[in-house]
Design a protein around this motif. Sequence first.
Motif, PDB file in Angstrom:
ATOM      1  N   THR A 107      38.909  31.547  49.567  1.00 15.58           N
ATOM      2  CA  THR A 107      40.039  31.865  48.696  1.00 15.58           C
ATOM      3  C   THR A 107      39.524  31.952  47.271  1.00 15.58           C
ATOM      4  O   THR A 107      38.956  30.991  46.744  1.00 15.58           O
ATOM      5  CB  THR A 107      41.147  30.788  48.797  1.00 15.58           C
ATOM      6  OG1 THR A 107      41.615  30.728  50.138  1.00 15.58           O
ATOM      7  CG2 THR A 107      42.301  31.115  47.866  1.00 15.58           C
ATOM      8  N   LEU A 108      39.709  33.108  46.646  1.00  9.57           N
ATOM      9  CA  LEU A 108      39.196  33.309  45.290  1.00  9.57           C
ATOM     10  C   LEU A 108      40.022  32.533  44.271  1.00  9.57           C
ATOM     11  O   LEU A 108      41.232  32.386  44.409  1.00  9.57           O
ATOM     12  CB  LEU A 108      39.212  34.797  44.938  1.00  9.57           C
ATOM     13  CG  LEU A 108      38.275  35.679  45.748  1.00  9.57           C
ATOM     14  CD1 LEU A 108      38.379  37.123  45.284  1.00  9.57           C
ATOM     15  CD2 LEU A 108      36.834  35.202  45.637  1.00  9.57           C
ATOM     16  N   LEU A 109      39.336  32.063  43.253  1.00 11.47           N
ATOM     17  CA  LEU A 109      39.988  31.440  42.103  1.00 11.47           C
ATOM     18  C   LEU A 109      40.017  32.467  40.988  1.00 11.47           C
ATOM     19  O   LEU A 109      39.161  33.346  40.909  1.00 11.47           O
ATOM     20  CB  LEU A 109      39.236  30.184  41.665  1.00 11.47           C
ATOM     21  CG  LEU A 109      39.146  29.074  42.712  1.00 11.47           C
ATOM     22  CD1 LEU A 109      38.330  27.912  42.180  1.00 11.47           C
ATOM     23  CD2 LEU A 109      40.532  28.613  43.132  1.00 11.47           C
ATOM     24  N   TRP A 110      40.997  32.331  40.097  1.00 11.11           N
ATOM     25  CA  TRP A 110      41.215  33.346  39.071  1.00 11.11           C
ATOM     26  C   TRP A 110      41.442  32.713  37.715  1.00 11.11           C
ATOM     27  O   TRP A 110      41.903  31.586  37.618  1.00 11.11           O
ATOM     28  CB  TRP A 110      42.451  34.183  39.433  1.00 11.11           C
ATOM     29  CG  TRP A 110      42.389  34.776  40.787  1.00 11.11           C
ATOM     30  CD1 TRP A 110      42.891  34.243  41.941  1.00 11.11           C
ATOM     31  CD2 TRP A 110      41.775  36.007  41.160  1.00 11.11           C
ATOM     32  NE1 TRP A 110      42.635  35.065  42.999  1.00 11.11           N
ATOM     33  CE2 TRP A 110      41.957  36.165  42.551  1.00 11.11           C
ATOM     34  CE3 TRP A 110      41.106  37.007  40.455  1.00 11.11           C
ATOM     35  CZ2 TRP A 110      41.486  37.264  43.249  1.00 11.11           C
ATOM     36  CZ3 TRP A 110      40.641  38.100  41.156  1.00 11.11           C
ATOM     37  CH2 TRP A 110      40.832  38.231  42.527  1.00 11.11           C
TER      38      TRP A 110
ATOM     39  N   ASP B 176      46.253  26.883  42.342  1.00 10.29           N
ATOM     40  CA  ASP B 176      45.348  26.813  43.492  1.00 10.29           C
ATOM     41  C   ASP B 176      44.918  28.188  44.013  1.00 10.29           C
ATOM     42  O   ASP B 176      44.950  28.443  45.214  1.00 10.29           O
ATOM     43  CB  ASP B 176      45.989  26.017  44.631  1.00 10.29           C
ATOM     44  CG  ASP B 176      46.321  24.581  44.229  1.00 10.29           C
ATOM     45  OD1 ASP B 176      45.587  24.040  43.382  1.00 10.29           O
ATOM     46  OD2 ASP B 176      47.294  24.028  44.754  1.00 10.29           O
ATOM     47  N   GLY B 177      44.544  29.080  43.121  1.00 11.33           N
ATOM     48  CA  GLY B 177      44.037  30.381  43.527  1.00 11.33           C
ATOM     49  C   GLY B 177      45.089  31.422  43.835  1.00 11.33           C
ATOM     50  O   GLY B 177      44.765  32.524  44.246  1.00 11.33           O
TER      51      GLY B 177
ATOM     52  N   THR C  54      32.035  35.338  49.218  1.00 14.12           N
ATOM     53  CA  THR C  54      32.231  35.154  47.774  1.00 14.12           C
ATOM     54  C   THR C  54      30.935  35.310  46.988  1.00 14.12           C
ATOM     55  O   THR C  54      30.963  35.698  45.826  1.00 14.12           O
ATOM     56  CB  THR C  54      32.848  33.776  47.457  1.00 14.12           C
ATOM     57  OG1 THR C  54      32.042  32.760  48.055  1.00 14.12           O
ATOM     58  CG2 THR C  54      34.258  33.682  47.967  1.00 14.12           C
TER      59      THR C  54
ATOM     60  N   TYR D 278      47.860  34.851  47.743  1.00 19.55           N
ATOM     61  CA  TYR D 278      46.475  34.603  47.360  1.00 19.55           C
ATOM     62  C   TYR D 278      45.544  35.571  48.102  1.00 19.55           C
ATOM     63  O   TYR D 278      45.950  36.221  49.065  1.00 19.55           O
ATOM     64  CB  TYR D 278      46.081  33.149  47.641  1.00 19.55           C
ATOM     65  CG  TYR D 278      46.156  32.746  49.091  1.00 19.55           C
ATOM     66  CD1 TYR D 278      45.016  32.779  49.894  1.00 19.55           C
ATOM     67  CD2 TYR D 278      47.346  32.328  49.662  1.00 19.55           C
ATOM     68  CE1 TYR D 278      45.077  32.412  51.234  1.00 19.55           C
ATOM     69  CE2 TYR D 278      47.415  31.951  50.998  1.00 19.55           C
ATOM     70  CZ  TYR D 278      46.272  31.994  51.778  1.00 19.55           C
ATOM     71  OH  TYR D 278      46.329  31.638  53.099  1.00 19.55           O
TER      72      TYR D 278
ATOM     73  N   LYS E 123      37.007  34.739  38.790  1.00 20.57           N
ATOM     74  CA  LYS E 123      36.413  33.473  38.367  1.00 20.57           C
ATOM     75  C   LYS E 123      35.575  32.969  39.538  1.00 20.57           C
ATOM     76  O   LYS E 123      35.934  33.175  40.685  1.00 20.57           O
ATOM     77  CB  LYS E 123      37.529  32.488  38.046  1.00 20.57           C
ATOM     78  CG  LYS E 123      37.095  31.173  37.495  1.00 20.57           C
ATOM     79  CD  LYS E 123      38.345  30.356  37.164  1.00 20.57           C
ATOM     80  CE  LYS E 123      38.002  29.001  36.629  1.00 20.57           C
ATOM     81  NZ  LYS E 123      39.210  28.247  36.301  1.00 20.57           N
ATOM     82  N   SER E 124      34.489  32.305  39.280  1.00 24.17           N
ATOM     83  CA  SER E 124      33.607  31.822  40.352  1.00 24.17           C
ATOM     84  C   SER E 124      34.381  31.060  41.415  1.00 24.17           C
ATOM     85  O   SER E 124      35.340  30.361  41.121  1.00 24.17           O
ATOM     86  CB  SER E 124      32.529  30.906  39.788  1.00 24.17           C
ATOM     87  OG  SER E 124      31.804  31.573  38.805  1.00 24.17           O
ATOM     88  N   SER E 125      33.933  31.198  42.650  1.00 25.48           N
ATOM     89  CA  SER E 125      34.602  30.525  43.755  1.00 25.48           C
ATOM     90  C   SER E 125      33.605  30.263  44.861  1.00 25.48           C
ATOM     91  O   SER E 125      32.831  31.132  45.220  1.00 25.48           O
ATOM     92  CB  SER E 125      35.755  31.391  44.275  1.00 25.48           C
ATOM     93  OG  SER E 125      36.428  30.725  45.301  1.00 25.48           O
TER      94      SER E 125
ATOM     95  N   ASN F 192      41.747  36.190  49.952  1.00 26.00           N
ATOM     96  CA  ASN F 192      40.521  35.684  50.585  1.00 26.00           C
ATOM     97  C   ASN F 192      39.514  36.825  50.706  1.00 26.00           C
ATOM     98  O   ASN F 192      39.909  37.975  50.898  1.00 26.00           O
ATOM     99  CB  ASN F 192      40.805  35.159  51.992  1.00 26.00           C
ATOM    100  CG  ASN F 192      41.287  33.727  52.004  1.00 26.00           C
ATOM    101  OD1 ASN F 192      41.607  33.155  50.975  1.00 26.00           O
ATOM    102  ND2 ASN F 192      41.373  33.154  53.193  1.00 26.00           N
TER     103      ASN F 192
END
Length: 197
Positions: free
Chosen positions: A73-76, A92-93, A180, A174, A67-69, A176
């Motif tokens: 730290t990537l979001l999913w 929170d990712g 990104t 999580y 998912k865009s971030s 990173n």
Amino acid sequence: MLKLTRGFGINDLIDSVNLQAEISSRMTDCSAMPDHCVLITPICSIGHKQPIKPSENIREAAHLTGKSSAANTLLWDDTKDIAFTRGVRYKDGGLIINETGLFFIYSKIYFRNLICVKDLELEQTLFVRTSRYPKDMILMETKKNKYCVVKDTVWYINSYQAGIFKLHNGDHIYVNVSNTNLVSFDQTKTFFGLYKL
């Protein structure tokens, strides 16, 4: 009386009965589950109007998709299309562990760009945040360089890592990444998940 056909012996019949018993013991009602979950959740009961009680030993598992971030730290996505969580929470990712045990954890990041930037290192790091340590710890890390050679060409590269770790109730894991803006968030190319062993 059961008549055995040629090539089908008594051992095959016993194996078939044992398999049917195993399937029946794992069946549950999947009317509320999306079709894509059939392979990763207990087997669905076909033709049953009442749900069959699921096995008590359903293991924790999750598969999150990109998912865009804007941050490192990537979001999913945890519910869209092929994404799911079972027995763990997404927040929170990251994934929050509900039960201590051994877990197989994996993450795959698909980096790509339209031009080659030499000496740009691509990093993917999987962290755990736990109350047992004062700062977040690295569980796994990959670094890639020299992934493209010609300045004005499209490039792409996968970064995959996986391992088995003992996680504790309340641990938060999580991922990173270094850049990104170079990550493709296609659900089949960038994903992160785990399952309890």
